[in-house]
Design a protein around this motif. Structure first.
Motif, PDB file in Angstrom:
ATOM      1  N   ALA A   1       0.793  -1.204   0.075  1.00 49.90           N
ATOM      2  CA  ALA A   1      -0.064   0.064   0.163  1.00 49.90           C
ATOM      3  C   ALA A   1       0.983   1.321  -0.005  1.00 49.90           C
ATOM      4  O   ALA A   1       0.404   2.332  -0.541  1.00 49.90           O
TER       5      ALA A   1
ATOM      6  N   CYS B   1      -7.313  -0.105   4.314  1.00 49.09           N
ATOM      7  CA  CYS B   1      -6.678  -1.731   3.926  1.00 49.09           C
ATOM      8  C   CYS B   1      -7.325  -2.798   4.451  1.00 49.09           C
ATOM      9  O   CYS B   1      -7.502  -3.733   3.853  1.00 49.09           O
TER      10      CYS B   1
ATOM     11  N   VAL C   1       1.287  -2.975   4.684  1.00 52.23           N
ATOM     12  CA  VAL C   1       1.024  -1.616   5.118  1.00 52.23           C
ATOM     13  C   VAL C   1       2.160  -0.969   5.766  1.00 52.23           C
ATOM     14  O   VAL C   1       1.945  -0.629   7.158  1.00 52.23           O
TER      15      VAL C   1
END
Length: 500
Positions: A294, A409, A368
């Motif tokens: 991400a 996410c 992430v």
């Protein structure tokens, strides 16, 4: 005829506080501001341990070498081993043999109070007192009473301190409504300017719209869970068969040789902070999975996942085109025939704020690795330093940004999918605090529940390489601590599975 005379240079004396012979007045820079903030914050949280962690952060960190599978793999491995580097896979195998017959304790959700909670509460109160003292320097001036604590909740203020609330209301009314002009204050034109006939009362203080209380940063750390939460041990850890990582033993600060060009045209190995290998390794990517990185720049963690040779599709996302270009540059240097075999097929790029990605319920795994205070960087580099005075608002709102990215996410995951959240910060606010905030947000707004995976058995496999937080004052994750004999990190990581 001119005669050359001797010239005597006398040092000019400057008074500078404790330093009485300064030639230049000392000026605080961005790194100084970061160190001062960390001494106050981390000194309160970690106590006596902060001194050693501080020394490590101010010292050059150690690297791990990741061998490129698309270059001269065997020759690169032989070169690293000849230089004394150790294959991480062999260290993990030795650790597994030591673990035979034993099992780690499962982390409990109700394991009791954490010392860190009380420390952060005390730090918050101390910061609030500082802010009050800045606004009310003496606290004894006539007509002014210094409040004991900054209140953010209007109802709490009303119940706790009615007089202060009435005073605040009167100020608000004065600022929101025009005040009746006092005719006696008009100035005769012969004594002044005609423009003084009209008096406009102040309705706001310039700059206050951008002001953020330092204490607000600590309030992102919450301790009470009002959402369903399960914490369970993660499945057995499997080190990727085709991944070759090399490090030097604890206490050995030798440097790796720089990467060299291979026969295939790519570079031989990639050097990265050793703690950065843990988040993608803990994600445990498998063949056939669709994976999102991400916040992918500068690209080292994405490259590691590709080097496992497991990925069918990896999407590298970042918010700026310049950051995506850095990732593309890394991939071109390390992936053979990048444009023909990789770009657009197994590897694609996306430019977006990770909070705004909308392909929900579509990823098997997500890494992430959010923007953070980058503790080691801000203590050693002036450029792009988050402690620059003009970036104070951005810095104090970092946890809000991180929680927004993590919450979104979690929605991008398929039910049953897994993500790893990570930062390179020691801050409990940016680590456990953000995980807690995001889990609460997705449950409240989208009825999504999650399971925290306890990774303590996995981190035990890496204790010959890294120093982890012990005794563990963490609720949701693990953390590598800066430590001079093994100067990696800091690196916090938490593994979360979305429930179906």
């Amino acid at each position: 005829m001119l005669k050359i005379r001797n010239i005597c240079v006398m040092q000019r004396r400057w008074k500078g506080g404790k330093k009485r012979w300064n030639t230049l007045q000392y000026k605080k820079n961005n790194c100084d501001r970061a160190l001062e903030s960390f001494d106050d914050f981390y000194g309160s949280v970690y106590g006596n341990r902060w001194k050693n962690m501080r020394a490590a952060l101010l010292t050059e960190h150690k690297y791990v070498a990741m061998v490129n599978n698309f270059g001269d793999t065997e020759q690169t491995c032989s070169m690293l081993e000849m230089d004394g580097a150790i294959n991480v896979k062999s260290l993990i195998q030795l650790a597994k043999e030591r673990q035979v017959g034993g099992s780690g304790e499962m982390l409990k959700a109700t394991r009791g109070n954490y010392d860190i909670d009380q420390k952060l509460d005390a730090l918050l109160r101390k910061q609030q007192e500082r802010e009050v003292a800045a606004v009310y320097p003496s606290g004894k001036e006539e007509g002014h009473v210094a409040p004991q604590q900054l209140q953010t909740n209007k109802q709490e203020s009303t119940e706790a301190e009615p007089e202060k609330f009435e005073y605040k209301q009167s100020l608000t009314r004065a600022l929101e409504h025009d005040v009746q002009l006092d005719e006696s204050r008009l100035v005769d034109p012969q004594y002044g300017t005609g423009g003084l006939y009209e008096y406009m009362p102040a309705h706001s203080i310039k700059g206050m719209e951008d002001w953020v209380a330092e204490s607000e940063h600590y309030k992102y750390y919450q301790t009470s869970a009002d959402f369903p939460l399960t914490i369970e041990a993660d499945a057995a850890f499997q080190f990727p068969e085709h991944l070759a990582l090399y490090t030097y033993e604890m206490g050995n600060c030798s440097d790796f040789k720089p990467p060299r060009k291979c026969l295939t045209g790519v570079l031989s190995h990639f050097l990265m902070d050793g703690a950065s290998i843990l988040p993608p390794l803990m994600l445990q990517v498998q063949p056939g999975e669709r994976v999102l990185d991400a916040c992918a720049a500068p690209g080292g963690k994405s490259l590691l996942m590709l080097q496992t040779l497991h990925l069918d599709q990896l999407i590298c996302n970042d918010v700026q085109e310049s950051r995506l270009n850095r990732i593309r540059h890394v991939m071109q240097e390390y992936l053979f025939d990048f444009k023909q075999r990789w770009s657009g097929k197994r590897l694609s790029f996306s430019q977006s704020d990770a909070r705004n990605l909308q392909d929900y319920d579509s990823y098997d795994k997500i890494l992430v690795d959010v923007p953070c205070t980058t503790d080691r960087h801000v203590l050693n580099k002036q450029d792009n330093n988050i402690f620059k005075p003009s970036r104070i608002k951005e810095r104090l709102r970092i946890p809000e940004l991180q929680a927004g990215i993590l919450a979104n996410c979690l929605r991008l995951l398929k039910p049953g999918g897994t993500l790893v959240y990570s930062t390179c910060s020691l801050s409990p606010v940016q680590n456990d605090g953000v995980v807690h905030m995001a889990l609460q947000q997705v449950f409240t707004e989208h009825a999504i529940t999650a399971t925290i995976k306890d990774l303590s058995q996995h981190t035990a496999l890496f204790e010959d390489i890294f120093k982890f937080e012990q005794p563990k004052g963490l609720k949701y994750g693990q953390m590598v601590l800066p430590y001079l004999p093994a100067n990696f990190g800091p690196m916090y990581f938490s593994k979360i599975t979305r429930n179906s």
